[in-house]
Design a protein around this motif. Structure first.
Motif, PDB file in Angstrom:
ATOM      1  N   LEU A  17       0.810  -1.124  -0.104  1.00 17.18           N
ATOM      2  CA  LEU A  17      -0.065   0.067   0.132  1.00 17.18           C
ATOM      3  C   LEU A  17       0.863   1.186   0.018  1.00 17.18           C
ATOM      4  CD1 LEU A  17      -3.344   0.887   1.609  1.00 17.18           C
ATOM      5  CD2 LEU A  17      -1.330   2.081   2.320  1.00 17.18           C
ATOM      6  N   ARG A  77      -1.816   7.398   2.287  1.00 20.66           N
ATOM      7  CA  ARG A  77      -1.812   5.951   2.260  1.00 20.66           C
ATOM      8  C   ARG A  77      -3.381   5.567   2.548  1.00 20.66           C
ATOM      9  NH1 ARG A  77       3.201   3.560   5.457  1.00 20.66           N
ATOM     10  NH2 ARG A  77       4.847   4.585   4.683  1.00 20.66           N
ATOM     11  N   SER A  78      -4.169   6.576   2.366  1.00 23.28           N
ATOM     12  CA  SER A  78      -5.623   6.274   2.503  1.00 23.28           C
ATOM     13  C   SER A  78      -6.493   6.835   1.299  1.00 23.28           C
ATOM     14  CB  SER A  78      -6.201   6.793   3.632  1.00 23.28           C
ATOM     15  OG  SER A  78      -7.584   6.382   3.947  1.00 23.28           O
ATOM     16  N   TRP A  97      -6.951   4.162  -1.525  1.00 20.83           N
ATOM     17  CA  TRP A  97      -6.174   3.213  -1.532  1.00 20.83           C
ATOM     18  C   TRP A  97      -6.672   2.209  -0.186  1.00 20.83           C
ATOM     19  CZ3 TRP A  97      -4.043   7.868  -1.666  1.00 20.83           C
ATOM     20  CH2 TRP A  97      -3.626   8.282  -2.950  1.00 20.83           C
ATOM     21  N   GLU A  98      -6.543   0.869  -0.445  1.00 18.44           N
ATOM     22  CA  GLU A  98      -6.891   0.049   0.621  1.00 18.44           C
ATOM     23  C   GLU A  98      -5.990  -1.408   0.599  1.00 18.44           C
ATOM     24  OE1 GLU A  98     -10.818  -3.092   1.442  1.00 18.44           O
ATOM     25  OE2 GLU A  98     -10.869  -1.780  -0.315  1.00 18.44           O
ATOM     26  N   GLU A  99      -5.628  -1.678   1.759  1.00 17.12           N
ATOM     27  CA  GLU A  99      -4.412  -2.794   1.800  1.00 17.12           C
ATOM     28  C   GLU A  99      -5.318  -4.051   1.657  1.00 17.12           C
ATOM     29  OE1 GLU A  99      -0.615  -3.030   4.127  1.00 17.12           O
ATOM     30  OE2 GLU A  99      -2.129  -3.585   5.447  1.00 17.12           O
ATOM     31  N   GLU A 104      -0.626  -6.350  -1.463  1.00 17.60           N
ATOM     32  CA  GLU A 104      -1.556  -6.246  -2.479  1.00 17.60           C
ATOM     33  C   GLU A 104      -2.553  -5.113  -2.010  1.00 17.60           C
ATOM     34  OE1 GLU A 104      -4.473  -9.491  -4.374  1.00 17.60           O
ATOM     35  OE2 GLU A 104      -4.572  -9.587  -2.180  1.00 17.60           O
ATOM     36  N   THR A 105      -2.717  -3.981  -2.858  1.00 18.55           N
ATOM     37  CA  THR A 105      -3.356  -2.913  -2.645  1.00 18.55           C
ATOM     38  C   THR A 105      -4.490  -2.609  -3.661  1.00 18.55           C
ATOM     39  OG1 THR A 105      -1.374  -1.985  -1.867  1.00 18.55           O
ATOM     40  CG2 THR A 105      -3.025  -0.328  -2.734  1.00 18.55           C
ATOM     41  N   ARG A 106      -5.562  -2.321  -3.206  1.00 15.31           N
ATOM     42  CA  ARG A 106      -6.694  -2.102  -4.143  1.00 15.31           C
ATOM     43  C   ARG A 106      -6.700  -0.413  -4.317  1.00 15.31           C
ATOM     44  NH1 ARG A 106     -11.312  -3.963  -1.912  1.00 15.31           N
ATOM     45  NH2 ARG A 106     -11.516  -5.637  -3.301  1.00 15.31           N
ATOM     46  N   MET A 107      -6.669  -0.104  -5.615  1.00 10.58           N
ATOM     47  CA  MET A 107      -6.735   1.560  -5.488  1.00 10.58           C
ATOM     48  C   MET A 107      -7.817   1.789  -6.531  1.00 10.58           C
ATOM     49  SD  MET A 107      -4.108   4.144  -7.436  1.00 10.58           S
ATOM     50  CE  MET A 107      -4.792   5.767  -8.157  1.00 10.58           C
TER      51      MET A 107
END
Length: 151
Positions: A17, A77-78, A97-99, A104-107
């Protein structure tokens, strides 16, 4: 009065993330992953903060667009939210952004606004074009980050 355009695009990037958010939130790196952005110029001093203003020159649907975004929300980071301060039409761009795991990060990338100066009938076409471009941009971001050195 124009049509409201609201486009949400997401990608899962196999990187931590902090790395994804740090890269994506850096306006100077925007031309490396946004296909349409040609130029970036800081109007206020770095670093990125609420109130920062960044000027962009982009090419979209064959038109040159010059606009300045003002940072409205910045939670490293958020979340990052920017709105048009000067430009051809009011637009808001939001990154989230989500860890999902240690690497592995969802953007998510969301563009919402009321394009003006285009035909009223172009609203659905513009939304489709923005969605297509945003998907391409997130794919490019994913490729750049996933090809980089592991941290």
């Amino acid at each position: 009065m124009g049509n409201v355009v609201d486009v949400l695009t997401e990608a899962v990037i196999n990187r931590p993330l902090a790395e994804v958010a740090g890269f994506a939130a850096d306006p100077d790196r925007a031309p490396s992953w946004y296909a349409n952005i040609r130029e970036v110029e800081w109007r206020t001093p770095k670093p990125l903060a609420v109130g920062s203003e960044i000027a962009f020159v982009a090419c979209f649907l064959g038109r040159r667009l010059a606009y300045t975004y003002r940072v409205e929300e910045w939670m490293p980071r958020s979340r990052l939210v920017m709105r048009t301060a000067h430009g051809p039409f009011p637009m808001e761009t939001a990154y989230r952004w989500e860890e999902l795991g240690p690497a592995e990060t969802r953007m998510s990338l969301r563009n919402a606004g009321m394009p003006q100066g285009f035909s009223k009938l172009a609203g659905p076409f513009m939304a489709a074009a923005m969605r297509r471009e945003n998907r391409k941009d997130l794919r490019q971001l994913k490729e750049i980050l996933e090809a980089g050195p592991r941290t």
